[in-house]
Scaffold this active site. Structure first.
Site, short mmCIF file in Angstrom:
data_model
loop_
_atom_site.label_atom_id
_atom_site.label_comp_id
_atom_site.label_asym_id
_atom_site.label_seq_id
_atom_site.Cartn_x
_atom_site.Cartn_y
_atom_site.Cartn_z
N CYS A 157 35.08 64.97 73.59
CA CYS A 157 34.32 64.91 72.34
C CYS A 157 33.36 66.09 72.12
O CYS A 157 33.55 66.87 71.20
CB CYS A 157 33.55 63.60 72.27
N1 LIG Z 1 37.34 59.34 75.02
C1 LIG Z 1 36.26 59.14 74.30
O1 LIG Z 1 35.17 58.96 74.83
C2 LIG Z 1 36.33 59.12 72.79
C3 LIG Z 1 35.24 58.57 72.10
C4 LIG Z 1 35.28 58.51 70.71
C5 LIG Z 1 36.38 59.06 70.04
N2 LIG Z 1 37.41 59.62 70.75
C6 LIG Z 1 38.54 60.16 69.97
O2 LIG Z 1 39.60 59.21 70.01
C7 LIG Z 1 40.87 59.89 70.01
C8 LIG Z 1 41.66 59.47 71.23
O3 LIG Z 1 40.94 59.89 72.39
P1 LIG Z 1 41.20 59.26 73.82
O4 LIG Z 1 40.06 59.68 74.67
O5 LIG Z 1 41.55 57.84 73.69
O6 LIG Z 1 42.49 60.08 74.25
P2 LIG Z 1 43.42 59.81 75.53
O7 LIG Z 1 44.02 61.11 75.88
O8 LIG Z 1 42.67 59.03 76.56
O9 LIG Z 1 44.56 58.85 74.97
C9 LIG Z 1 45.44 59.22 73.97
C10 LIG Z 1 46.76 58.50 74.22
O10 LIG Z 1 47.60 58.79 73.11
C11 LIG Z 1 48.92 58.91 73.61
N3 LIG Z 1 49.70 59.61 72.62
C12 LIG Z 1 49.78 60.93 72.36
N4 LIG Z 1 50.63 61.14 71.34
C13 LIG Z 1 51.08 59.94 70.95
C14 LIG Z 1 51.97 59.51 69.94
N5 LIG Z 1 52.56 60.39 69.12
N6 LIG Z 1 52.23 58.21 69.84
C15 LIG Z 1 51.64 57.32 70.67
N7 LIG Z 1 50.78 57.66 71.64
C16 LIG Z 1 50.51 58.96 71.76
C17 LIG Z 1 48.75 59.62 74.93
O11 LIG Z 1 49.90 59.42 75.76
C18 LIG Z 1 47.48 58.96 75.46
O12 LIG Z 1 47.78 57.85 76.28
C19 LIG Z 1 40.53 61.36 69.93
O13 LIG Z 1 40.51 61.76 68.60
C20 LIG Z 1 39.14 61.44 70.51
O14 LIG Z 1 38.42 62.55 70.05
C21 LIG Z 1 37.41 59.64 72.11
#
Ligand SMILES: NC(=O)c1ccc[n+]([C@@H]2O[C@H](COP(=O)([O-])OP(=O)(O)OC[C@H]3O[C@@H](n4cnc5c(N)ncnc54)[C@H](O)[C@@H]3O)[C@@H](O)[C@H]2O)c1
Length: 396
Positions: free
Chosen positions: A253
């Site tokens: 983030c």
């Molecule tokens: N991690 C955090 O603390 C956090 C907090 C708030 C917001 N976010 C936001 O949330 C979003 C997701 O982040 P995250 O940390 O969960 O990411 P992550 O990498 O932990 O998880 C994302 C998942 O999406 C899957 N993926 C990728 N392409 C895909 C597709 N086409 N179809 C289905 N699955 C698919 C991946 O295999 C992975 O398991 C991002 O935009 C991030 O900025 C993250």
């Protein structure tokens, strides 16, 4: 409600478990086979979600993971929670969001509420998701996720949730869905406001962290303790918010989201000068750490054994994305040191495994997890502390 969540990472799995706990029937779709198998076997990869909780939702039928795109068909709610990283040029990479939208366009044959929780710039829901999905008329809402992995005080339930929809019907349905597992819902006038609020929150953190990082360097050059100054300033009961210096910023983030804001700012012709400067300061912190380590070790670390302790980007999580430890290790090696790293939570990373702390000439504490072997750390000849938690040690 029948709920599909696209992406079962930190955000997607957290929402899946929240929704399953509220009585919805949830399917977690992910393209990662290994992850889906592990989840269906009751193994969680997220610190805040226990294997026991996951297993109980699987056995009650409230949750299952799948790699089969057709599972999203017939769902009432489809949540997008996929990565939104930066590309090589540090510009927004929306390829995962586009893939999720295309997946919905191809597989969701009946009308659903499509919610984007992935962090992105204003206009993403409208122009990058809804505009790509033609044929079926879905409802569209943006509800950017604010989860802070490892935070035991603030979670999905008690962190206020922003909602902005393309239509009043979308807002109403999104409110109905989130009200089942979130205490406070805040409706804003458009998805763009919700999207912008999320990236502004993280830009606020990034800029303030950069400010204290710069201040820590000024204080050190002045021969005073930056942390003591910050603590003193924080005694003011209003108008000051405490941020602490460190080796840089990491995770999905803080180092990433502000560049999404800078990208749209650039498109509308406004120079995002604070973001640019904050990126420069934070990205330069590993070099500052190594400069201080060299100075504190008598001017050279050539052939010294250095252990970098804690390589994830923050305490008590195993996430190494964008971790400043990577830069610290590279720059220590560039100075001729023999560098290993220790992090029980991370275990293996970049083809290397966690090594013992003991036996090192120099320890650089980048991230401090609970349960750190302090005795082993204190046994190293010289300790440089980036966390402000080792009394009397050199550090930032
Ligand atoms: N991690 C955090 O603390 C956090 C907090 C708030 C917001 N976010 C936001 O949330 C979003 C997701 O982040 P995250 O940390 O969960 O990411 P992550 O990498 O932990 O998880 C994302 C998942 O999406 C899957 N993926 C990728 N392409 C895909 C597709 N086409 N179809 C289905 N699955 C698919 C991946 O295999 C992975 O398991 C991002 O935009 C991030 O900025 C993250």
């Amino acid at each position: 409600m029948l709920v599909a969540i696209i992406g079962q990472g930190y955000v997607g799995l957290t929402i899946a478990v929240g929704a399953a706990g509220a009585g919805h029937s949830v399917v977690g779709f992910d393209v990662n086979d290994g992850l889906v198998s592990a989840l269906n076997a009751g193994t969680s990869h997220i610190e805040g979600i226990s294997d026991a909780a996951l297993a109980s939702f699987i056995s009650s039928g409230a949750y299952q993971a799948s790699t089969e795109p057709s599972v999203i068909d017939g769902c009432d709610v489809i949540v997008i929670a996929v990565p939104t990283p930066l590309d090589e040029a540090r510009n927004p990479d929306l390829s995962y969001v586009h893939a999720a939208a295309d997946l919905i366009a191809k597989n969701a044959k009946s009308s659903a509420l499509v919610i984007n929780e992935s962090t992105s710039y204003p206009g993403t829901l409208r122009n990058e998701i809804a505009a790509r999905i033609t044929g079926v008329e879905h409802l569209y809402a943006s509800s950017p996720e604010r989860v802070d992995p490892g935070n035991t005080q603030w979670g999905t339930k008690n962190t206020p949730r922003l909602i902005g929809g393309l239509t009043p019907a979308a807002v109403a349905k999104a409110k109905e869905f989130y009200a089942t597992f979130c205490d406070t819902i805040i409706e804003v006038s458009s998805p763009e406001v919700a999207e912008a609020a999320k990236i502004f929150e993280n830009t606020f953190r990034q800029v303030n962290i950069a400010l204290v990082n710069e201040f820590a360097q000024i204080a050190d050059a002045l021969g005073i303790s930056g942390r003591e100054v910050i603590d003193a300033a924080a005694t003011k009961p209003y108008g000051f918010m405490e941020f602490n210096p460190g080796p840089g910023v990491g995770g999905h983030c803080i180092p990433v989201d502000p560049s999404y804001l800078a990208h749209v700012a650039n498109e509308v012709g406004v120079p995002a000068t604070f973001i640019k400067r904050a990126n420069e300061v934070n990205l330069a912190m590993p070099a500052y750490v190594v400069k201080r380590v060299v100075a504190g070790s008598g001017g050279s670390i050539k052939d010294k054994k250095v252990v970098v302790v804690g390589v994830s980007y923050k305490s008590n999580v195993a996430d190494t994305r964008e971790t400043p430890a990577a830069g610290v290790i590279d720059l220590l090696r560039a100075q001729g040191a023999t560098v290993t790293w220790h992090d029980d939570l991370v275990g293996s990373w970049h083809g290397e495994s966690s090594a013992p702390i003991s036996g090192a000439d120099i320890a650089v504490l980048v991230t401090k997890h609970d349960g750190l072997d302090l005795a082993a750390l204190m046994g190293c000849g010289y300790i440089f502390d980036c966390t402000g938690s080792i009394a009397g040690a050199d550090g930032i």
